[in-house]
Design a protein around this motif. Sequence first.
Motif, PDB file in Angstrom:
ATOM      1  N   LYS A  97      -4.034 -17.830 -44.397  1.00  0.00           N
ATOM      2  CA  LYS A  97      -3.358 -18.947 -43.748  1.00  0.00           C
ATOM      3  C   LYS A  97      -2.480 -19.682 -44.745  1.00  0.00           C
ATOM      4  N   ALA A  98      -1.299 -20.042 -44.299  1.00  0.00           N
ATOM      5  CA  ALA A  98      -0.403 -20.882 -45.084  1.00  0.00           C
ATOM      6  C   ALA A  98      -0.472 -22.273 -44.474  1.00  0.00           C
ATOM      7  N   VAL A  99      -1.077 -23.215 -45.181  1.00  0.00           N
ATOM      8  CA  VAL A  99      -1.307 -24.550 -44.623  1.00  0.00           C
ATOM      9  C   VAL A  99      -0.905 -25.628 -45.620  1.00  0.00           C
ATOM     10  N   CYS A 100      -0.640 -26.798 -45.084  1.00  0.00           N
ATOM     11  CA  CYS A 100      -0.429 -27.981 -45.914  1.00  0.00           C
ATOM     12  C   CYS A 100      -1.790 -28.553 -46.302  1.00  0.00           C
ATOM     13  N   PRO A 101      -1.848 -29.287 -47.406  1.00  0.00           N
ATOM     14  CA  PRO A 101      -3.099 -29.953 -47.778  1.00  0.00           C
ATOM     15  C   PRO A 101      -3.551 -30.929 -46.691  1.00  0.00           C
ATOM     16  N   ALA A 102      -4.830 -31.213 -46.657  1.00  0.00           N
ATOM     17  CA  ALA A 102      -5.391 -32.145 -45.669  1.00  0.00           C
ATOM     18  C   ALA A 102      -4.652 -33.476 -45.709  1.00  0.00           C
ATOM     19  N   GLY A 103      -4.326 -33.991 -44.543  1.00  0.00           N
ATOM     20  CA  GLY A 103      -3.653 -35.275 -44.433  1.00  0.00           C
ATOM     21  C   GLY A 103      -2.144 -35.218 -44.591  1.00  0.00           C
ATOM     22  N   LYS A 104      -1.594 -34.046 -44.834  1.00  0.00           N
ATOM     23  CA  LYS A 104      -0.147 -33.884 -45.001  1.00  0.00           C
ATOM     24  C   LYS A 104       0.430 -33.134 -43.805  1.00  0.00           C
ATOM     25  N   MET A 105       1.709 -33.384 -43.503  1.00  0.00           N
ATOM     26  CA  MET A 105       2.400 -32.725 -42.403  1.00  0.00           C
ATOM     27  C   MET A 105       3.507 -31.846 -42.952  1.00  0.00           C
ATOM     28  N   LEU A 106       3.757 -30.727 -42.293  1.00  0.00           N
ATOM     29  CA  LEU A 106       4.808 -29.807 -42.710  1.00  0.00           C
ATOM     30  C   LEU A 106       6.173 -30.435 -42.458  1.00  0.00           C
ATOM     31  N   ASN A 107       6.974 -30.547 -43.518  1.00  0.00           N
ATOM     32  CA  ASN A 107       8.311 -31.128 -43.421  1.00  0.00           C
ATOM     33  C   ASN A 107       9.392 -30.113 -43.742  1.00  0.00           C
ATOM     34  N   GLY A 108       9.099 -29.110 -44.573  1.00  0.00           N
ATOM     35  CA  GLY A 108      10.132 -28.172 -44.976  1.00  0.00           C
ATOM     36  C   GLY A 108       9.581 -26.812 -45.350  1.00  0.00           C
ATOM     37  N   ILE A 109      10.470 -25.819 -45.299  1.00  0.00           N
ATOM     38  CA  ILE A 109      10.146 -24.432 -45.627  1.00  0.00           C
ATOM     39  C   ILE A 109      11.158 -23.949 -46.657  1.00  0.00           C
ATOM     40  N   TYR A 110      10.671 -23.284 -47.708  1.00  0.00           N
ATOM     41  CA  TYR A 110      11.555 -22.736 -48.733  1.00  0.00           C
ATOM     42  C   TYR A 110      11.586 -21.216 -48.624  1.00  0.00           C
ATOM     43  N   ARG A 111      12.796 -20.675 -48.528  1.00  0.00           N
ATOM     44  CA  ARG A 111      12.991 -19.230 -48.476  1.00  0.00           C
ATOM     45  C   ARG A 111      13.470 -18.723 -49.825  1.00  0.00           C
ATOM     46  N   ALA A 112      12.857 -17.632 -50.298  1.00  0.00           N
ATOM     47  CA  ALA A 112      13.302 -16.964 -51.528  1.00  0.00           C
ATOM     48  C   ALA A 112      14.472 -16.034 -51.186  1.00  0.00           C
ATOM     49  N   THR A 113      14.696 -15.015 -52.004  1.00  0.00           N
ATOM     50  CA  THR A 113      15.915 -14.210 -51.882  1.00  0.00           C
ATOM     51  C   THR A 113      15.890 -13.124 -50.813  1.00  0.00           C
ATOM     52  N   CYS A 114      14.727 -12.666 -50.369  1.00  0.00           N
ATOM     53  CA  CYS A 114      14.708 -11.598 -49.360  1.00  0.00           C
ATOM     54  C   CYS A 114      14.665 -12.182 -47.946  1.00  0.00           C
ATOM     55  N   ASP A 115      14.526 -11.351 -46.931  1.00  0.00           N
ATOM     56  CA  ASP A 115      14.679 -11.792 -45.540  1.00  0.00           C
ATOM     57  C   ASP A 115      13.446 -11.539 -44.680  1.00  0.00           C
ATOM     58  N   SER A 116      12.292 -11.280 -45.298  1.00  0.00           N
ATOM     59  CA  SER A 116      11.071 -11.042 -44.534  1.00  0.00           C
ATOM     60  C   SER A 116      10.140 -12.249 -44.636  1.00  0.00           C
ATOM     61  N   LEU A 117       9.096 -12.254 -43.836  1.00  0.00           N
ATOM     62  CA  LEU A 117       8.143 -13.368 -43.820  1.00  0.00           C
ATOM     63  C   LEU A 117       7.565 -13.645 -45.203  1.00  0.00           C
ATOM     64  N   SER A 118       7.337 -12.605 -45.990  1.00  0.00           N
ATOM     65  CA  SER A 118       6.763 -12.792 -47.318  1.00  0.00           C
ATOM     66  C   SER A 118       7.708 -13.530 -48.265  1.00  0.00           C
ATOM     67  N   CYS A 119       8.941 -13.794 -47.818  1.00  0.00           N
ATOM     68  CA  CYS A 119       9.902 -14.529 -48.649  1.00  0.00           C
ATOM     69  C   CYS A 119       9.837 -16.032 -48.443  1.00  0.00           C
ATOM     70  N   ILE A 120       8.980 -16.498 -47.545  1.00  0.00           N
ATOM     71  CA  ILE A 120       8.704 -17.931 -47.467  1.00  0.00           C
ATOM     72  C   ILE A 120       7.714 -18.215 -48.585  1.00  0.00           C
ATOM     73  N   ASP A 121       8.182 -18.911 -49.608  1.00  0.00           N
ATOM     74  CA  ASP A 121       7.380 -19.122 -50.815  1.00  0.00           C
ATOM     75  C   ASP A 121       6.668 -20.473 -50.856  1.00  0.00           C
ATOM     76  N   GLN A 122       7.286 -21.495 -50.247  1.00  0.00           N
ATOM     77  CA  GLN A 122       6.737 -22.833 -50.397  1.00  0.00           C
ATOM     78  C   GLN A 122       6.892 -23.616 -49.106  1.00  0.00           C
ATOM     79  N   PHE A 123       5.954 -24.540 -48.918  1.00  0.00           N
ATOM     80  CA  PHE A 123       6.051 -25.574 -47.880  1.00  0.00           C
ATOM     81  C   PHE A 123       6.226 -26.908 -48.584  1.00  0.00           C
ATOM     82  N   GLU A 124       7.001 -27.796 -47.981  1.00  0.00           N
ATOM     83  CA  GLU A 124       7.010 -29.198 -48.421  1.00  0.00           C
ATOM     84  C   GLU A 124       6.193 -29.961 -47.387  1.00  0.00           C
TER      85      GLU A 124
END
Length: 117
Positions: free
Chosen positions: A89-116
Amino acid sequence: LSSVHLVASLPTTYQEAPVVVDQYDCLDNQGWCRCTTGKMLTGLYKGYCDDLHCLEQYHCARPVGSTGVGSCVVTSVDAALNDNGTGGKAVCPAGKMLNGIYRATCDSLSCIDQFEC
């Protein structure tokens, strides 16, 4: 992407209706896609293919009771999204809400590297 779902503990009510953000090129290249300050990501709209560039819109809303933004944290989710979502699971820490998604250089799901969160 067709088998991956955005799962979060979302508030049931918002201070305003979610805003649809037409960002047809937001996830076309490396970089961040973010909601405006104080809002959380509440949904994604995917086009007719399964690559990241097919995510064409996202929805943002401010939850009821939100007083704005506290401190944001960037959370690494690349290990959880390796192998197209089978890494956990890719989740935010407890008490935090997902605000942003960071995409790396490729175009597949595994290229989502970070959540803000």
